[in-house]
Write a protein that holds these residues in place. Structure first.
Motif: not given
Length: 198
Positions: A31, A102-103, A105-106, A109, A167-168, A171-172, A174-175
């Motif tokens: 990752h 979440a799924h 977006t992943h 990615l 997307l990144l 992702h960030v 959301a984290a």
């Protein structure tokens, strides 16, 4: 702060704020290595495009293309790892829509991380430019020489790069939301210094 179970195989949530499982050392290595390489790709790619025509510009493109192939290889390895190792369970407090997001977006990615180097490979092939990964490993052509095709796919390559940035950011964001607002362990369990029992 109480300690949390870190077995990669545990799939039962301990509380609404904890998934009860951590990513394995291999998953975390892949990752963060891919993440760092992608960030470097954006910088080197921008420099390669912006640099005046010179040997340095050509070297920057070699670094950019070579690292793109490395990212592609690592993403394939990561997908193979995910196919054979169970991912940690999401926190039980996550609503259904958030799990779907979440799924999705992943998934996008992964699509972008594969499509971007592949389109770059097509551009290089269609442009008829011989290329060796890090000046050592010749990369075979996957498209016939066609300048128009090279230009069209180059535009697609750039658009995919912009999509990956979006997307990144999502992702960030959301984290960080999980860590600072929802106070669960979604971010913590992927941190590179987290220890696991496997």
């Amino acid at each position: 702060m109480r300690s949390m179970p870190t077995s990669h195989w545990t799939d039962q949530p301990n509380s609404p704020a904890s998934s009860g499982a951590g990513w394995s050392a291999v998953a975390r290595f892949l990752h963060w290595t891919i993440a760092v390489l992608i960030l470097a790709q954006f910088v080197v790619g921008w420099m390669a495009v912006s640099w005046r025509l010179s040997p340095t510009k050509l070297d920057l493109f070699v670094w950019h293309k070579s690292t793109g192939m490395l990212v592609l290889a690592l993403v394939v390895v990561r997908l193979a790892w995910r196919a054979t190792h169970r991912a940690p369970a999401l926190p039980s407090s996550m609503p259904h829509w958030e799990r779907i997001a979440a799924h999705l977006t992943h998934g996008l990615l992964y699509v972008a991380m594969i499509a971007i180097p592949l389109t770059g490979w097509v551009v290089s092939s269609a442009a008829g430019v011989p290329f060796s990964i890090y000046w050592r490993i010749p990369l075979p052509s996957i498209a016939k020489t066609d300048q128009h095709l090279a230009e069209v796919v180059a535009d697609v390559h750039g658009a995919l790069g912009i999509a990956l940035i979006v997307l990144l950011v999502m992702h960030v964001a959301a984290a960080l939301r999980h860590h600072y607002i929802k106070h669960d362990d979604v971010l913590v369990r992927m941190l590179p210094w987290r220890r696991t029992s496997r």
